[in-house]
Design a protein around this motif. Structure first.
Motif, PDB file in Angstrom:
ATOM      1  N   GLU A   6       0.918  -1.045  -0.321  1.00 25.62           N
ATOM      2  CA  GLU A   6       0.391   0.114   0.170  1.00 25.62           C
ATOM      3  C   GLU A   6       1.164   1.555   0.606  1.00 25.62           C
ATOM      4  OE1 GLU A   6      -2.208  -3.318   3.004  1.00 25.62           O
ATOM      5  OE2 GLU A   6      -0.168  -2.653   2.436  1.00 25.62           O
ATOM      6  N   CYS A  22      -2.764   0.302  -3.776  1.00 25.04           N
ATOM      7  CA  CYS A  22      -2.247  -1.181  -3.583  1.00 25.04           C
ATOM      8  C   CYS A  22      -1.725  -1.883  -4.891  1.00 25.04           C
ATOM      9  CB  CYS A  22      -2.584  -2.233  -2.904  1.00 25.04           C
ATOM     10  SG  CYS A  22      -2.601  -3.318  -1.706  1.00 25.04           S
ATOM     11  N   TYR A  95      -5.494  -0.829   5.016  1.00 23.00           N
ATOM     12  CA  TYR A  95      -4.806  -2.193   4.878  1.00 23.00           C
ATOM     13  C   TYR A  95      -5.730  -2.402   3.359  1.00 23.00           C
ATOM     14  CZ  TYR A  95      -2.727  -2.730   9.919  1.00 23.00           C
ATOM     15  OH  TYR A  95      -2.241  -2.883  10.440  1.00 23.00           O
ATOM     16  N   TRP A 112      -2.235  -9.770   2.766  1.00 23.69           N
ATOM     17  CA  TRP A 112      -2.660  -8.744   3.412  1.00 23.69           C
ATOM     18  C   TRP A 112      -0.965  -7.677   2.631  1.00 23.69           C
ATOM     19  CZ3 TRP A 112      -6.330  -6.406   5.789  1.00 23.69           C
ATOM     20  CH2 TRP A 112      -7.509  -7.601   6.143  1.00 23.69           C
ATOM     21  N   GLN A 114       1.054  -4.206   4.194  1.00 23.57           N
ATOM     22  CA  GLN A 114       2.011  -3.828   5.104  1.00 23.57           C
ATOM     23  C   GLN A 114       0.934  -2.536   6.140  1.00 23.57           C
ATOM     24  OE1 GLN A 114       2.613  -2.462   2.454  1.00 23.57           O
ATOM     25  NE2 GLN A 114       3.356  -0.506   2.767  1.00 23.57           N
ATOM     26  N   GLY A 115       0.349  -2.305   5.675  1.00 22.35           N
ATOM     27  CA  GLY A 115      -0.680  -0.757   5.966  1.00 22.35           C
ATOM     28  C   GLY A 115       0.053   0.029   5.518  1.00 22.35           C
TER      29      GLY A 115
END
Length: 122
Positions: A6, A22, A95, A112, A114-115
């Motif tokens: 992201e 993303c 996320y 996912w 890492q945010g």
């Protein structure tokens, strides 16, 4: 397998806008539904938005409907979250996630990023 990174978070005043991106690696990106989730300090991770593999279907949490827009570019392996009219309560780590069928439950997504931190000042 797909790896997600992201970007685009930051500090913005209430009423402002940000666009999160993303970027995904892996040849199977276009086969995944994609979701955005967020987690504020001391709170559970919550659903924000999701988009089908084709981009033809989108879903939003009531709290962001009309303000946020999710989109994807399968040719570039990127999913976006355009956030307008931001509010202090939107402050969280955001996320992106990739999974099979669209779900509003974060545990249903196996992959996912890492945010990225979004902070909205009042």
């Amino acid at each position: 397998q797909v790896q997600l990174v992201e970007s685009g978070g930051g500090l913005v005043q209430a009423g402002g806008s940000l666009r999160l991106s993303c970027a995904a690696s892996g040849r199977t990106f276009s086969s995944f539904a994609m979701g955005w989730f967020r987690q504020a300090p001391g709170k559970e991770r919550e659903f924000v938005a999701a988009i089908s593999w084709s981009g033809g279907s989108t879903y939003y949490a009531d709290s962001v409907k009309g303000r946020f827009t999710i989109s994807r570019d399968n040719a570039k392996n990127i999913v976006y979250l355009q956030m307008n009219m931001l509010k202090p309560e939107d402050t969280a780590i955001y996320y992106c996630a990739a999974g099979g069928p669209i779900s509003f439950t974060w545990t249903d997504y196996p992959f996912w990023g890492q945010g990225t931190q979004v902070t909205v000042s009042s």
